[in-house]
Enzyme design. Structure first.
Site, PDB file in Angstrom:
ATOM      1  N   GLU A 164     -10.128  11.896   4.704  1.00  0.00           N
ATOM      2  CA  GLU A 164      -9.783  12.270   3.333  1.00  0.00           C
ATOM      3  C   GLU A 164     -10.460  11.422   2.258  1.00  0.00           C
ATOM      4  O   GLU A 164      -9.781  10.687   1.508  1.00  0.00           O
ATOM      5  CB  GLU A 164      -8.256  12.218   3.147  1.00  0.00           C
ATOM      6  CG  GLU A 164      -7.483  13.096   4.110  1.00  0.00           C
ATOM      7  CD  GLU A 164      -5.961  13.120   3.838  1.00  0.00           C
ATOM      8  OE1 GLU A 164      -5.501  12.359   2.969  1.00  0.00           O
ATOM      9  OE2 GLU A 164      -5.260  13.887   4.500  1.00  0.00           O
ATOM     10  N   GLU A 363      -4.795  17.325  10.563  1.00  0.00           N
ATOM     11  CA  GLU A 363      -3.445  16.981  10.094  1.00  0.00           C
ATOM     12  C   GLU A 363      -2.800  18.218   9.499  1.00  0.00           C
ATOM     13  O   GLU A 363      -3.426  18.967   8.753  1.00  0.00           O
ATOM     14  CB  GLU A 363      -3.455  15.927   8.974  1.00  0.00           C
ATOM     15  CG  GLU A 363      -3.720  14.542   9.421  1.00  0.00           C
ATOM     16  CD  GLU A 363      -3.695  13.539   8.258  1.00  0.00           C
ATOM     17  OE1 GLU A 363      -2.965  13.759   7.267  1.00  0.00           O
ATOM     18  OE2 GLU A 363      -4.420  12.550   8.361  1.00  0.00           O
TER      19      GLU A 363
HETATM   20  O1  IFM Z   1       0.381  10.174   5.528  1.00  0.00           O
HETATM   21  C1  IFM Z   1      -0.710  10.852   5.035  1.00  0.00           C
HETATM   22  C2  IFM Z   1      -1.951  10.556   5.866  1.00  0.00           C
HETATM   23  O2  IFM Z   1      -2.216   9.200   5.919  1.00  0.00           O
HETATM   24  C3  IFM Z   1      -3.145  11.258   5.267  1.00  0.00           C
HETATM   25  N1  IFM Z   1      -2.894  12.635   5.028  1.00  0.00           N
HETATM   26  C4  IFM Z   1      -1.675  13.004   4.374  1.00  0.00           C
HETATM   27  C5  IFM Z   1      -0.494  12.340   5.032  1.00  0.00           C
HETATM   28  C6  IFM Z   1       0.812  12.744   4.321  1.00  0.00           C
HETATM   29  O3  IFM Z   1       0.770  12.369   2.997  1.00  0.00           O
END
Ligand code: IFM
Length: 458
Positions: A164, A363
């Protein structure tokens, strides 16, 4: 509703969010240690000093994964465990922890998916060079990547350079809500470029050291954007948000350019475009083996101050835009709208407009106000419903021709949710932070069954 043969069902975590052991075995300080220890930055003053104590509970957590039957585990390596000051030789004890983790996964037939950078920049690089605002950090990152790759490429099939970069650049350098807490749009743009350049240099370095069959990619957090109304001001605001949240990363990585409309918007406000040197974009757009996509929500956007109804968030104030909650959408404990259809839309857009490389959802998940009930169970039916609807949306994308190879739930464990500290629980396994007891939630049994079945019931 079955998924393709060999679909990689997994769960994800990140080093600073779960490991703890912040000063052990030679680990140096990261920008998140400094930031979380500075009063006012993190809810209730929480820090990652102990987190889920995963560093000391490795075997127990590996057994937990095996019990769930996950096929893949996505974790991140803490750069300051490997290079305490972000440069120089590798710290053998740091590497040793990840060697044990990877060996433990393989013994349990779980595929390791390794992320090199999930936001824990060595503090020295921030102090000495300004962190990601400087090209120096991109070069240091490539060196670090080589050290980890040399040590682990024999046993790790999937490599992710960055997690990210939007969050690192904009939450960290633009909005000041994440480490290192800077508040400058120019710095966020420079950080964006140097993060992408770091990805490119690391990719080049890892590729040049061989590793037949290793797959290397990058993970982006992406969100489809729609305008809250057909009013021209809202349509333009939505275009700017799409430019900043999606195209600012997808364009350089795939066609190899930055979105001019967005850069013009900044130029008109006296903000310099990213410091691109000749050849940078060719490197940044070098082909990856896969794209990691983190999906949490769609953004419904209006021009700042316009329209009726409450603003849901201010994360795009610098673009003269704000997000609103679409009518009727439920929200998670983070206040984020639940919009599974956005995942199908996003995956199809990537295929149609950018690339057909394999995609992994690296994710997806939600925060729920979980609690342990008197029977000692955590009944998180909102999470089950969230995951179920998003898996159906992922399946719909596969049916529309997207080459989706796997899905990693965020997260294996409740953990340190950055500026929200421990107040937000994303895990399919509950962590009682006082005792460090792990309690698989109902969603964990549900997910284990999905994996066992290779899909959902029709
Ligand atoms: O916890 C975070 C993760 O570290 C990165 N993506 C989003 C998740 C939830 O906010």
């Amino acid at each position: 509703m079955s998924f393709p043969e060999g679909f990689l069902w997994g769960a994800a975590t990140a080093a600073y969010q779960i490991e703890g052991a912040a000063t052990e075995d030679g680990r140096g300080p990261s920008i998140w240690d400094t930031f979380s220890h500075t009063p006012g930055n993190v809810y209730r003053g929480d820090t990652g000093d102990i987190a889920c104590d995963h560093y000391h509970r490795l075997e127990e957590d590996l057994d937990l994964m095996a019990d769930l039957g996950i096929k893949a585990y996505r974790f991140s390596v803490a750069w300051p465990r490997i290079q305490p000051e972000g440069m120089g030789p590798a710290n053998p004890k740091g590497l040793d922890f990840y060697r044990r983790l990877v060996a433990g996964l393989r013994e349990r037939s779980i595929e390791p998916m390794l992320t090199l950078y999930h936001w824990d920049l060595p503090q020295t690089l921030q102090d000495r060079y300004g962190g990601w605002t400087s090209r120096e950090t991109s070069e240091r990152f490539a060196e670090y990547a080589s050290l980890v790759y040399e040590a682990l490429s024999g046993s790790v099939p999937y490599w992710i350079t960055l997690n990210e970069p939007w969050v690192s650049a904009w939450m960290g350098y633009g909005l000041g809500r994440h480490a290192p807490g800077r508040k400058s749009t120019a710095e966020a743009l420079a950080a964006t470029h140097h993060l992408l350049l770091g990805h490119a240099l690391a990719l080049e370095a890892m590729r040049s050291s061989g590793g037949e069959g290793r797959r290397i990619g990058i993970t982006l957090n992406l969100s489809p954007v729609r305008a809250a109304s057909q009013h021209p001001a809202d349509l333009e605001a939505a275009r700017r948000v799409d430019g900043n949240a999606n195209r600012l990363y997808l364009d350089p990585l795939f066609p190899g350019s930055y979105p001019e409309d967005l850069l013009d918007f900044y130029r008109e406000r006296g903000i310099e475009p990213p410091p691109v040197r000749e050849g940078d974009l060719d490197k940044i757009s070098a082909p990856v083996d896969f794209l990691g996509v983190n999906y949490y929500m769609r953004h419904t956007v209006r021009a700042s101050g316009g329209g009726a109804g409450p603003a849901a968030g201010t994360r795009f104030g610098y673009l003269g835009a704000e997000t609103v909650l679409p009518e009727g959408a439920g929200t998670t404990a983070m206040g984020w709208p639940v919009e599974p259809g956005g995942l199908t839309e996003l995956l199809v857009r990537i295929k149609e407009e950018y690339t057909e490389v394999p995609i992994f959802v690296t994710e997806n998940g939600c925060a729920v106000h979980d609690y342990v009930d008197p029977e000692g169970e955590v009944n998180d039916r909102e999470r089950i419903s969230f995951l179920d609807s998003h898996l159906r949306a992922a399946h719909a994308a596969i049916e529309r021709g997207v080459d989706l190879r796997g899905y990693m739930v965020w997260s294996l464990l409740d953990n340190f949710e950055w500026a929200e500290g421990y107040s937000k629980r994303f895990g399919i396994v509950y962590v009682d932070y006082g005792t460090q007891r792990r309690i698989p939630k109902d969603s964990a049994s549900w997910y284990a069954e999905v994996i066992r079945r290779g899909g959902l019931e029709g």
